[in-house]
Motif scaffolding. Structure first.
Motif, PDB file in Angstrom:
ATOM      1  N   GLN A  83      46.196  27.285 -10.617  1.00 49.86           N
ATOM      2  CA  GLN A  83      46.378  28.536  -9.881  1.00 49.86           C
ATOM      3  C   GLN A  83      47.662  29.187 -10.325  1.00 49.86           C
ATOM      4  O   GLN A  83      48.691  28.503 -10.443  1.00 49.86           O
ATOM      5  N   ASP A  84      47.619  30.452 -10.574  1.00 52.76           N
ATOM      6  CA  ASP A  84      48.726  31.379 -10.853  1.00 52.76           C
ATOM      7  C   ASP A  84      48.660  31.984 -12.253  1.00 52.76           C
ATOM      8  O   ASP A  84      49.369  32.944 -12.529  1.00 52.76           O
ATOM      9  N   ALA A  85      47.856  31.394 -13.150  1.00 50.31           N
ATOM     10  CA  ALA A  85      47.823  31.894 -14.532  1.00 50.31           C
ATOM     11  C   ALA A  85      49.232  32.087 -15.072  1.00 50.31           C
ATOM     12  O   ALA A  85      49.581  33.148 -15.605  1.00 50.31           O
TER      13      ALA A  85
ATOM     14  N   GLU B  12      57.112  29.564 -12.425  1.00 48.50           N
ATOM     15  CA  GLU B  12      57.245  30.892 -13.013  1.00 48.50           C
ATOM     16  C   GLU B  12      56.768  32.019 -12.093  1.00 48.50           C
ATOM     17  O   GLU B  12      57.313  33.108 -12.088  1.00 48.50           O
ATOM     18  N   ARG B  13      55.721  31.724 -11.316  1.00 46.89           N
ATOM     19  CA  ARG B  13      55.161  32.840 -10.550  1.00 46.89           C
ATOM     20  C   ARG B  13      56.180  33.453  -9.610  1.00 46.89           C
ATOM     21  O   ARG B  13      56.250  34.675  -9.459  1.00 46.89           O
ATOM     22  N   TRP B  14      57.032  32.614  -8.994  1.00 45.13           N
ATOM     23  CA  TRP B  14      57.987  33.147  -8.011  1.00 45.13           C
ATOM     24  C   TRP B  14      59.089  33.942  -8.692  1.00 45.13           C
ATOM     25  O   TRP B  14      59.669  34.860  -8.107  1.00 45.13           O
TER      26      TRP B  14
ATOM     27  N   ASP C 103      52.982  22.077   4.379  1.00 43.84           N
ATOM     28  CA  ASP C 103      53.721  23.048   5.186  1.00 43.84           C
ATOM     29  C   ASP C 103      53.482  24.490   4.717  1.00 43.84           C
ATOM     30  O   ASP C 103      54.191  25.410   5.116  1.00 43.84           O
ATOM     31  N   ASP C 104      52.475  24.665   3.868  1.00 45.46           N
ATOM     32  CA  ASP C 104      52.118  25.996   3.364  1.00 45.46           C
ATOM     33  C   ASP C 104      50.682  26.293   3.806  1.00 45.46           C
ATOM     34  O   ASP C 104      49.731  25.641   3.360  1.00 45.46           O
ATOM     35  N   ASN C 105      50.549  27.285   4.676  1.00 44.62           N
ATOM     36  CA  ASN C 105      49.227  27.645   5.202  1.00 44.62           C
ATOM     37  C   ASN C 105      48.224  27.928   4.083  1.00 44.62           C
ATOM     38  O   ASN C 105      47.032  27.644   4.202  1.00 44.62           O
TER      39      ASN C 105
HETATM   40  C1  BGC Z   1      50.928  30.250  -3.603  1.00 42.15           C
HETATM   41  C2  BGC Z   1      50.362  29.833  -4.932  1.00 42.15           C
HETATM   42  C3  BGC Z   1      51.341  28.903  -5.648  1.00 42.15           C
HETATM   43  C4  BGC Z   1      51.841  27.813  -4.742  1.00 42.15           C
HETATM   44  C5  BGC Z   1      52.898  26.959  -5.406  1.00 42.15           C
HETATM   45  C6  BGC Z   1      51.330  29.048  -2.816  1.00 42.15           C
HETATM   46  O1  BGC Z   1      51.826  29.430  -1.587  1.00 42.15           O
HETATM   47  O2  BGC Z   1      49.976  31.020  -2.906  1.00 42.15           O
HETATM   48  O3  BGC Z   1      50.093  30.963  -5.724  1.00 42.15           O
HETATM   49  O4  BGC Z   1      50.680  28.303  -6.739  1.00 42.15           O
HETATM   50  O5  BGC Z   1      52.325  28.349  -3.553  1.00 42.15           O
HETATM   51  O6  BGC Z   1      54.016  27.708  -5.715  1.00 42.15           O
END
Ligand code: BGC
Length: 382
Positions: free
Chosen positions: A292-294, A69-71, A195-197
């Protein structure tokens, strides 16, 4: 083993898994269409101090996935705020398919965008397409996730990613009174995509707080999986988190409860919740679960007690900061920067703005999330 510690905590910051391994992530169904999703109950209008100067200019916004959802909120906020300034926006989601994201960005370049905003799937996989953009004179802003190994990125808008980990660690530390207790607690870790810093920084922040308690035996990780490599989950896959949690519960917690699921993402918290329900956990022995993200569902789970906390990241604010960066590169304005040291991508140190993450739980969600206008009480009651 359980110990109740009262009191709200508002922390402002600032595997290769058991059987599945980091490579176990599944991609969501592929689509290139931007969603018709609504942003959170938010004022997505343009930042107040900016003029509608975007007319005639086009911004390509490349987002990683709609599976979380956050994206969807990030994309909707960016589009609304840029359009309010008169920019044309090409918003694309790549459904965690790296090649699809590369093609989307290539198409944006070919269609003549003036600026690119990229939230990458694999932060090191876009080097060639970033070089193409640079060659074509198109500036790039990194959105939330740092773009690695490139000098083509002008600015970076994000949250304090190490601070997210520290806030999660401190929440666990305070809730379980780790500094003073004579009890011990079992814990398992569910960390983000290698692969995500951001995932690495979160892990570093988390372990800065929790490692001493693993070392002195207050925290016991029965699977023995505490390193980043052993606990990371490729592409932030909820399914892999659930599978890992099921494996841990079967393999190590037949005779003893799991007390803490230290997860780096609401999606992982949902996976753990499903695994715990499947294993027969109830309110009586439900563990402390972080996220994380609420997200809306996570916030509902916090209210119902199935998730303990999450890290609230106001995507409206992040979009606002990012929009000022777009304006800076296109109009010669000055964006606000508050970090010029932490985000070295291997080629350059990217000038960054770090928003502040906030820990939310049952005690403060109304104040932070409802009063802050992120979700309405009605949305949470649905
Ligand atoms: C974001 C997080 C998110 C995660 C998965 C990260 O890069 O900073 O907020 O929960 O990706 O989407």
């Amino acid at each position: 083993m359980k110990k109740k510690v009262l009191g709200a905590l508002l922390s402002v910051a600032m595997v290769a898994t058991l059987l599945v391994g980091c490579g176990g992530g599944d991609a969501a169904p592929a689509t290139t269409e931007a969603p018709a999703a609504e942003a959170p109950a938010a004022d997505a209008a343009a930042p107040a101090d900016t003029a509608a100067t975007g007319s005639g200019k086009k911004v390509g916004v490349a987002m990683p996935t709609q599976s979380s959802e956050r994206w969807i909120n990030d994309g909707a906020n960016m589009k609304a705020q840029l359009e309010a300034l008169g920019y044309e926006v090409d918003l694309q989601y790549a459904e965690d398919d790296v090649q699809m994201q590369v093609s989307q960005i290539e198409n944006m370049i070919a269609s003549g965008v003036n600026c690119l905003v990229i939230a990458s799937i694999d932060s090191g996989a876009l080097v060639n397409v970033e070089a193409q953009a640079k060659e074509a004179g198109i500036p790039i802003i990194a959105y939330d996730r740092l773009l690695m190994d490139t000098d083509a990125v002008s600015y970076y808008a994000t949250f304090d990613n190490k601070g997210v980990g520290t806030a999660i660690g401190k929440y666990i530390e305070e809730k379980k009174d780790l500094a003073n207790t004579s009890e011990t607690f079992t814990i398992e870790f569910f960390m983000g995509s290698p692969d995500d810093n951001n995932a690495h920084m979160l892990y570093d922040g988390l372990m800065e707080v929790l490692q001493p308690y693993l070392d002195n035996g207050t925290l016991i990780c029965k699977s023995g999986r505490t390193s980043f490599d052993d606990t990371c989950i490729l592409r932030w896959s909820q399914e892999t988190a659930q599978q890992n949690c099921e494996n841990y519960l079967t393999g190590f917690y037949a005779d003893e409860d799991l007390d803490i699921c230290a997860t780096a993402f609401d999606g992982f918290a949902y996976g753990c919740k499903a695994a715990l329900e499947g294993a027969g956990y109830t309110e009586a022995n439900w563990p402390l679960i972080t996220g994380q993200d609420a997200e809306l569902m996570a916030t509902k789970n916090i209210i119902s007690g199935k998730q303990t906390m999450s890290i609230y990241k106001d995507t409206r604010l992040l979009a606002e900061k990012c929009v000022t960066m777009v304006q800076a590169v296109l109009e010669g304005a000055e964006p606000e920067i508050n970090d010029t040291e932490q985000y070295d991508n291997g080629k350059i140190v990217v000038p960054s703005y770090l928003c502040t993450p906030v820990a939310v739980d049952k005690d403060n969600y109304e104040e932070i999330i409802v009063e802050g206008g992120y979700y309405t009480a009605e949305q949470l009651a649905e």
